[in-house]
Design an enzyme around this catalytic site. Structure first.
Site, PDB file in Angstrom:
ATOM      1  CE  LYS A  21      -3.839   2.059   2.726  1.00 38.17           C
ATOM      2  NZ  LYS A  21      -4.610   1.945   3.986  1.00 38.17           N
ATOM      3  CB  SER A  39      -8.032   3.732   3.233  1.00 33.41           C
ATOM      4  OG  SER A  39      -7.099   3.121   4.122  1.00 33.41           O
ATOM      5  CB  SER A  86      -8.054   0.928   6.207  1.00 25.46           C
ATOM      6  OG  SER A  86      -8.762   2.138   6.206  1.00 25.46           O
TER       7      SER A  86
END
Ligand SMILES: [Zn+2]
Lengths: 477, 484
Positions: free
Chosen positions: A71, A146, A170
């Site tokens: 990420k 997210s 997330s």
């Protein structure tokens, strides 16, 4: 090879059936063909060079040559790291996050950085300043957020596994929406050094994978004390790759507050079926209550913005990142931050600034901290009765792109099941437990601090019994 | 209306003398090229985390213990939020409601021996900001062409010491600060160099009718980099407040600046201080919970501090408060004096160390403990003075030789023939010669003008380059002139 679990890829590499260079090349090809918008950027040259070096090296560390996606919230030396924000456009960090460095030391090969909501604020990845990410199960739907890119890329076989970060859900929520496994470890389990902070007291790094065993394997290389993170903890026992097939004697509490009207019927049904599987495997299921968790969302939306308002203050365009030219200092701050932060980030900075303002601190931040203590107590009381608590990971299956972007509150509700666990700092994971309207439903299991091994054992046994097929219909296996 | 008396509290910032910064591994430096002691942590790169410097905690604890403070079993850090280019995170990690060290007390002693007790409110740890440099124009921010930031200083460990408003005059503030500084120097926690900014003081100043216990509205006098300026600034601010009230006005709570060149007080623009720091418990750091055994060990290991040393020297050696104060200016000077005083008359030692030795060394830019005059040599010199071998002028000359050559005083005296002349025969011959040469003065002496005695002693010293024993000369002049 791209259809294989990480564990199977490791076995193939060890058996000499494939080289790391070939494996990385295959994954890069899949990642480069990115209709899902999972990746913000690939590090193809870097990954190829590392794979070749690993193939040539006599030593074979445990994850030697296995690709991984990361990420974009994690700092990667010399690889642009934007956190999904314009304000970090072009920023190349000078150091690598401890978590990524540990995986690289174990031989993993980072192939690219995945899309995310700007500064990890969001539940659909639609707050990325750069691109949308689509759900591999239905391209018109969100992957969750997210960490949407890290979830989508694993579901779409662009990477066998990936790293995400979880502040209020997330990792777990996008894992649920994309039909894969996602785990948020105990707060302090994984070093946050190099994780671009959203809400420091909640942020944790964790794995996405298509199997519980892969998630456990990845986690085993992440945990442990890091001298660079004062809040990281010495890990009491090694994280084991689970083998359990039965749940004999396991007491699971089903959280009543999260099985009501706010949860879609299809989601409830899938979770109830999973509870049936728990009993089939020898466990018992009892209803439990987490009364304070109803205040979880409100509490979270004071604490997280308050911390983020301070954490994001450093992005001023003076030392690094993008900036907007200005005549005076004040114009510089206002111009740079006004133009380069997105609306959700600005909304949360404003919320947090207000919550900490002189005269309001007690009313908001102080009270939120007190409710947080109550939520911790709720969980403690629950774990006096049961070993693990279960609930849906998300009250809904993947929603449509654009469906909630104009209604922040509806978007915030997407994390209603995951937030209480985050506030309590506990470990939790999401495994796919079935489909509703053709879309994956996630089952969240949470346990006491440091109960990762117990959680992984239970999740593995359930995963085997449920037999969920993680391959989305339109994705090539 | 009754007279208005000043009420003053001070806040002192002290840079700690650690090897590395407060929350990262960068080395501390002064005067190195800009931005050569930086890392991702002290530049606030995305994703970095602070780690508390244990050495800084130790030094702060020693300060707290020396000031008699309560040590918090579990203190926490807070973020103090404000935007400025010298603060890379846009928050300073500081301590807010649970400081490392709580209530304590420090009693300063004025030159006349009067005690000045000052309550210590707290001692807490924080990090220093970086240094802004304004380039072009006047070198000040206003009118500068551009500004640059040197992050070398950013993140230096600081201790903030806050006092109660217990001080009642600018002069007492100066005594307190000077003696506090001495204590910090004895602890070895900081070099306390005010010009380099490693010690800075702010004063909170208000006035109130004498005898009242209510506090008036205070102003904050910011960032004075010398005790003298601070003393002058406080005096000026007290006068300004008195004049304001006398004219029927009210004191406004604000930050003021003292202009040493003009002696004027200016309020700082209120926009600059319109901060709401939005204090937030620092989630990246765990509480500081010093092990009680560690704290006890630190307490036991504290050196003898200047307050105690001064009291002992005044009581046991009969030194004046002023002598004791000057001689505890630095730990080096105190150690030097103590070593001399152990081998010589303490009062004479105090006189010579404070006076002649420092005066002679000053020309060479040396301190007593640095050069050729070891404590043993000075004590030997004072011994030669005490037993009459050397006169005072002879001793001064011998000292100059010891400073220059590093020889033992006795050797210098022998080589240079500096020994005092006390031989009766030699002195009698000299006195007879002088009485003959100065017949007029000899007659005056015989007629009862005792003052002329001094003239002859002076002549004798002149003739012997100061080596004649003045007591013996004086006696012999009387004997020979008056035929006693
Ligand atoms: Zn540094």
């Amino acid at each position: 090879m791209v259809g294989l679990s990480a564990e199977a890829q490791i076995a193939a590499l060890r058996a000499g059936e494939v080289s790391s260079a070939d494996l990385v090349e295959e994954q890069l090809a899949r990642a480069a063909d990115d209709p899902w918008g999972s990746f913000l950027r690939l590090d193809a040259d870097g990954a190829r060079a590392r794979a070749r070096a690993i193939d040539a090296a006599p030593e074979r560390p445990p994850l030697a040559g296995i690709p991984i996606a990361v990420k974009d919230v994690l700092s990667t030396r010399d690889i642009e790291t934007t956190c999904g924000s314009r304000i970090l456009e072009g920023f190349r960090p000078v150091y690598t996050a401890t978590s990524v460095a540990r995986l690289e030391a174990a031989g993993a090969v980072v192939i690219g950085k995945t899309n995310m909501d700007e500064f990890a604020m969001g539940s659909s990845t639609e707050n990325s300043a750069y691109q949308l990410t689509r759900n591999p199960w239905d391209a018109d739907r969100v992957p969750g957020g997210s960490s949407g890119g890290s979830a989508a890329c694993v579901a779409a076989r662009q990477a066998p596994w990936s790293l995400g970060s979880d502040t209020g859900g997330s990792i777990r929520q996008p894992a649920a929406l994309c039909g894969i496994v996602g785990m948020k470890p105990t707060y302090g389990a994984v070093s946050r050094y190099g994780l671009i902070a959203f809400a420091s007291s909640l942020d944790q790094i964790g794995p996405f994978a298509r199997t519980v065993r892969d998630a456990a394997l990845l986690l085993s290389h992440l945990v442990g004390r890091d001298p660079l993170d004062s809040t990281s903890l010495e890990w009491p026992e090694p994280v084991r790759v689970p083998t359990a097939e039965r749940l004999d004697g396991l007491r699971v509490g089903l959280v009543q507050e999260l099985m009501g009207e706010g949860t879609e019927p299809g989601v409830r049904e899938a979770v109830e079926r999973a509870m049936g599987v728990v009993e089939d495997l020898g466990g018992t299921v009892v209803p439990i209550s987490l009364p304070s968790s109803e205040q979880g969302l409100a509490t979270y939306y004071v604490i997280a913005p308050a911390e983020c308002s301070a954490n994001l203050a450093r992005f001023d365009g003076i030392r690094y990142g993008a900036r907007v030219a200005a005549e005076t200092l004040l114009e510089h701050y206002e111009g740079t931050r006004g133009a380069l932060f997105g609306p959700e980030v600005k909304r949360r900075i404003m919320l947090g600034t207000f919550a900490l303002a002189s005269g309001y601190y007690d009313q908001y931040y102080g009270r939120a901290q007190r409710v947080r203590t109550l939520i911790v107590r709720d969980f403690r009381e629950a774990f006096a009765q049961v070993d693990l608590v279960a609930s849906p990971t998300s009250p809904t299956v993947a929603f449509r792109l654009g469906e909630r972007t104009d209604d922040p509150y509806q978007m915030y509700l997407a994390d209603i099941c995951t937030i209480p666990v985050s506030l309590a700092g506990l470990p939790a994971l999401s495994i796919p437990c079935g489909l509703a309207d053709g879309l994956p439903v996630g089952l969240q299991l949470a346990g006491p601090a440091f109960s990762e091994n117990r959680l992984l054992d239970a999740a593995h046994a359930l995963e085997q019994a449920i037999g969920f097929d993680t391959l989305p219909p339109g994705v090539e296996g | 209306m009754s007279a208005l008396e000043p009420v003053i509290g001070v806040e002192i910032h002290v840079q700690l003398r650690t090897r590395t910064k407060m929350f990262c591994g960068c080395e501390l430096s002064f005067g190195d090229p800009p931005n050569t002691h930086t890392c991702p942590v002290c530049l606030a790169h995305p994703g970095v985390l602070p780690v508390t410097n244990r050495e800084a905690v130790r030094l702060a604890l020693e300060i707290g213990l020396a000031l008699g403070c309560e040590i918090a079993p579990r203190s926490i850090f807070h973020r103090k939020n404000y935007f400025y280019p010298d603060l890379p995170k846009a928050y300073q990690i500081s301590q807010y409601d649970v400081p490392l060290c709580g209530r304590g007390r420090f009693t300063a002693v004025a030159e006349d021996g009067r005690e000045i007790p000052v309550g210590i409110t707290r001692v807490h740890l924080e990090e220093d900001a970086a240094k802004l440099m304004h380039l072009g124009g006047s070198g000040r921010r206003a009118g500068a062409e551009r500004s640059a930031v040197d992050f070398n200083r950013g993140g230096t460990p600081l201790v903030e010491i806050v006092t109660e408003p217990d001080l009642t005059s600018a002069a007492d503030v100066a005594v307190f600060l000077r003696q506090l500084r001495q204590t910090l120097l004895f602890l070895g926690v900081s070099d306390c160099n005010m010009e380099e900014g490693s010690m800075r003081a702010d004063a909170n100043v208000s006035v109130r009718p004498a005898g009242s216990t209510a506090l008036g509205t205070k102003t904050e006098l910011k960032n004075m980099n010398s005790f003298r300026f601070l003393e002058r600034g406080i005096t000026a601010e007290v006068e300004r407040q008195r004049a304001t009230i006398a004219a029927g006005g009210r004191v406004v709570q604000e930050t003021v600046h003292f202009e040493p060149e003009t002696g004027e007080i200016h309020p700082l623009r209120s926009k600059e201080e319109a901060h709401d720091y939005r204090y937030l418990p620092e989630p990246d750091l765990v509480p500081v919970a010093p092990d009680p055994a560690w704290v006890d060990g630190l307490r036991a290991g504290l050196p003898e501090l200047p307050q105690a040393l001064r009291a002992r020297w005044v009581g046991e050696m009969g030194l004046s408060h002023e002598d004791a104060d000057v001689l505890t200016e630095s730990p080096e000077l105190a150690a030097y004096f103590a070593a001399v005083a152990a081998e010589a008359d303490p009062k004479a030692a105090a006189n010579w160390v404070r006076g002649e030795l420092r005066a002679q060394l000053r020309e060479r830019g040396e301190e007593p403990w640095q050069g050729n005059v070891t404590p043993a040599r000075l004590a030997a010199l004072l011994g030669l003075l005490a037993d009459g071998t050397l006169s005072v002028p002879g001793a001064k000359e011998a000292l100059a030789e010891v400073i220059a050559t590093g020889e033992e005083p006795a050797a210098v005296v022998a080589r240079r023939g500096l020994g005092q002349i006390s031989d009766e025969g030699e002195l009698t011959a000299l006195v007879d010669r002088l009485l003959a040469e100065h017949a007029a003065q000899a007659d005056q002496l015989r007629s009862g003008k005792d003052k002329v005695l001094g003239f002859f002693v002076g002549q004798a010293m002149k003739a012997t380059q100061g080596r004649a024993d003045p007591g013996a000369v004086s006696r012999l002049v009387r004997e020979r002139a008056l035929g006693g």
